[in-house]
Scaffold this motif. Structure first.
Motif, short mmCIF file in Angstrom:
data_model
loop_
_atom_site.label_atom_id
_atom_site.label_comp_id
_atom_site.label_asym_id
_atom_site.label_seq_id
_atom_site.Cartn_x
_atom_site.Cartn_y
_atom_site.Cartn_z
N SER A 79 0.82 -1.21 0.00
CA SER A 79 0.00 0.00 0.00
C SER A 79 0.85 1.26 0.00
CB SER A 79 -0.89 0.01 1.25
OG SER A 79 -0.10 0.12 2.42
N GLY A 80 2.12 1.11 0.43
CA GLY A 80 2.98 2.26 0.62
C GLY A 80 3.08 2.66 2.07
N GLY A 81 2.30 2.00 2.95
CA GLY A 81 2.33 2.29 4.37
C GLY A 81 3.50 1.62 5.06
N LEU A 82 3.66 1.91 6.34
CA LEU A 82 4.78 1.42 7.13
C LEU A 82 4.93 -0.10 7.05
CD1 LEU A 82 7.00 1.68 9.34
CD2 LEU A 82 5.14 1.59 11.02
N ASP A 83 3.84 -0.82 7.27
CA ASP A 83 3.92 -2.28 7.39
C ASP A 83 4.38 -2.95 6.10
OD1 ASP A 83 2.87 -1.77 9.89
OD2 ASP A 83 0.80 -2.19 9.28
N SER A 84 3.74 -2.60 4.97
CA SER A 84 4.08 -3.27 3.71
C SER A 84 5.45 -2.84 3.19
CB SER A 84 3.00 -3.02 2.66
OG SER A 84 2.81 -1.65 2.42
N VAL A 85 5.85 -1.57 3.47
CA VAL A 85 7.19 -1.13 3.05
C VAL A 85 8.25 -1.87 3.84
CG1 VAL A 85 8.78 0.82 2.99
CG2 VAL A 85 6.40 1.14 2.26
N CYS A 86 8.04 -2.03 5.15
CA CYS A 86 9.01 -2.77 5.96
C CYS A 86 9.06 -4.24 5.56
CB CYS A 86 8.66 -2.64 7.44
SG CYS A 86 9.10 -1.02 8.14
N ILE A 104 0.91 -14.85 -2.42
CA ILE A 104 0.61 -13.42 -2.24
C ILE A 104 1.01 -13.06 -0.81
CG2 ILE A 104 -1.21 -11.67 -2.20
CD1 ILE A 104 -2.78 -13.66 -4.09
N VAL A 105 1.96 -12.16 -0.65
CA VAL A 105 2.53 -11.87 0.67
C VAL A 105 1.89 -10.60 1.22
CG1 VAL A 105 4.65 -11.58 1.98
CG2 VAL A 105 4.68 -12.89 -0.15
N LEU A 106 1.31 -10.72 2.42
CA LEU A 106 0.58 -9.64 3.06
C LEU A 106 1.29 -9.20 4.34
CD1 LEU A 106 -2.92 -11.31 2.71
CD2 LEU A 106 -1.93 -9.60 1.17
N ALA A 107 1.10 -7.94 4.72
CA ALA A 107 1.89 -7.36 5.81
C ALA A 107 1.16 -7.32 7.15
CB ALA A 107 2.34 -5.94 5.43
#
Length: 439
Positions: free
Chosen positions: A26-33, A119-122
């Motif tokens: 999404s571009g948020g903290l969790d998925s970027v990390c 499909i990898v989810l954060a």
């Protein structure tokens, strides 16, 4: 955290350096990390981003950010421009539900097209707790407190052991930038209310609340697995199957602890909900024979001391049979029409019928029986209402609804699968026999 992440994905066999995955970002903290961790762990992946067009220029900014991020990792970038508002209107669902449906459907489409391995989810530890509480607010059963799985089908969640604070700490110690979603700070949605208001208050009640909640969830999950095994054993011993019917005797559940739950776990795959299971149990407790319960495709009849589950009766249009027909097909199966001479032995199988061909008037008709129908049962001299005949045989309602009759010249010659008429039987004087045989 990188080393802990690598150890976790190896221990759980979640990600493999020899495979290729799709990262939902999404571009948020969790998925970027998560993407950063996968990059350092040398896990091959491609990046997928959905622009839901719900936050104007902010949404477009997220798209640009994720595209540039993917390029910095040297990863292929996939973008989907969703018609979210249109989906909400067409399907009459919430914005959150529409967004979920859109993204998961598209992720799966990309996975198939690109032949990717998952499909990898954060989702992380705090998301897990939120999910459990959301499920509880919806009136879930024990499976609702299982939370999200590390891996289910093609969906992989490698961050579940890590908290939001751990992820923030990892981002602070590394040159990681991300986008803030302004909608996350609003309490318009249930999950946000839990995250921003309810759960912080709960966490303040005792020490280690988060860990205790997750421990409780794991223990309940293990309890659920034990129950599932015991349920399967009970079901195999208690549910009788007869053609497309399933039958449960009162004696096999009524006095058991947790009987309503047993009923629900049996019936839920046939479209019945927990409230119906409770009402069925109460109906059985009060011996209310004859009561009917329905789902979209199935019907339950409380018949004397048993529950009978069956598919709903199919709409049946009557059919005509000519003397030259060789057979016919009904929802119950296929039948042969044989013309025999000099029959020496009568087939007494109720599924079949042997009729005196010379007594029949063609065309024959097969139709559902109607109230008021009468016939002369084999071995009797006087006519009897079919409704009374079925009651005498103690035929359950679900089978009554499917009962069909063979009509010749306005007279009923056979109640299919049950009894032929006296006037149509074969006798010593019979020269030709019509043999209706179920294949």
């Amino acid at each position: 955290m990188i080393e802990a992440f690598i150890q976790h994905i190896k221990k759980k066999s979640l990600l493999d350096t020899e495979k290729n995955y799709l990262l939902a970002c999404s571009g948020g903290l969790d998925s970027v990390c998560l993407g950063t961790l996968m990059y350092h762990a040398k896990i091959p992946f491609e990046v997928a981003h959905v622009n839901f067009h719900l936050r104007g220029s902010e949404s477009d900014g997220d798209e640009v950010f994720v595209k540039e991020l993917a390029a910095s990792w040297g990863k292929k970038f996939h973008i989907h421009h969703a018609q979210t508002a249109q989906t909400v209107e067409e399907k009459h669902i919430s914005t959150q539900m529409a967004a979920r449906e859109i993204r998961y459907d598209w992720f799966e489409e990309i996975r198939k097209t690109r032949n990717l391995d998952g499909i990898v989810l954060a989702h992380h530890k705090d998301d897990q707790i939120e999910t459990i509480f959301l499920n509880l607010t919806r009136g879930t059963g024990i499976e609702g407190v299982y939370g999200m799985a590390d891996k289910r089908g093609w969906l992989i969640r490698p961050l579940l052991p890590f908290s939001r604070d751990q992820i923030k700490e990892f981002a602070a110690k590394n040159p990681i930038h991300w986008r803030e979603d302004s909608s996350n700070n609003k309490t318009d949605y249930k999950r946000n209310k839990l995250r921003l208001v309810a759960l912080p208050a709960l966490y303040e009640t005792t020490e280690n609340t988060k860990e205790n909640l997750l421990t409780s969830s794991e223990r309940l999950k293990d309890t659920g697995k034990a129950f599932s095994g015991l349920f399967d054993l009970w079901k195999s011993k208690s549910i009788q199957e007869k053609e497309d019917l399933q039958i449960l005797q009162f004696q096999d559940f009524l006095h058991m602890e947790g009987a309503t739950t047993l009923l629900y776990f049996w019936l839920r795959s046939y479209g019945f909900n927990s409230d119906q299971a409770k009402e069925i149990f109460e109906t059985c407790t009060y011996q209310e024979s004859g009561k009917i319960f329905t789902s979209t495709d199935y019907l339950i009849n409380i018949d004397r001391q048993q529950i009978i589950l069956s598919p709903k009766a199919q709409i049946f249009d009557e059919i005509e049979l000519t003397k030259n027909d060789l057979g016919f097909t009904l929802p119950e199966g296929n039948y042969e029409m044989l013309k025999l001479e000099d029959v020496s032995e009568i087939d007494r199988n109720k599924a079949n019928a042997m009729l005196d061909l010379d007594q029949l008037e063609f065309p024959l008709t097969i139709r559902n029986w109607n109230e008021g129908d009468k016939f002369i049962p084999l071995g009797m001299k006087n006519s009897k209402k079919i409704s009374d005949f079925l009651i005498d045989l103690k035929i359950p309602l679900v089978q009554k609804q499917r009962t069909k009759v063979l009509v010749s010249g306005g007279k009923i010659a056979w109640i299919l699968g049950l009894r032929i008429a006296e006037w149509a039987k074969c006798t010593a004087a019979t020269r030709k026999t019509l043999y209706l045989k179920k294949r």
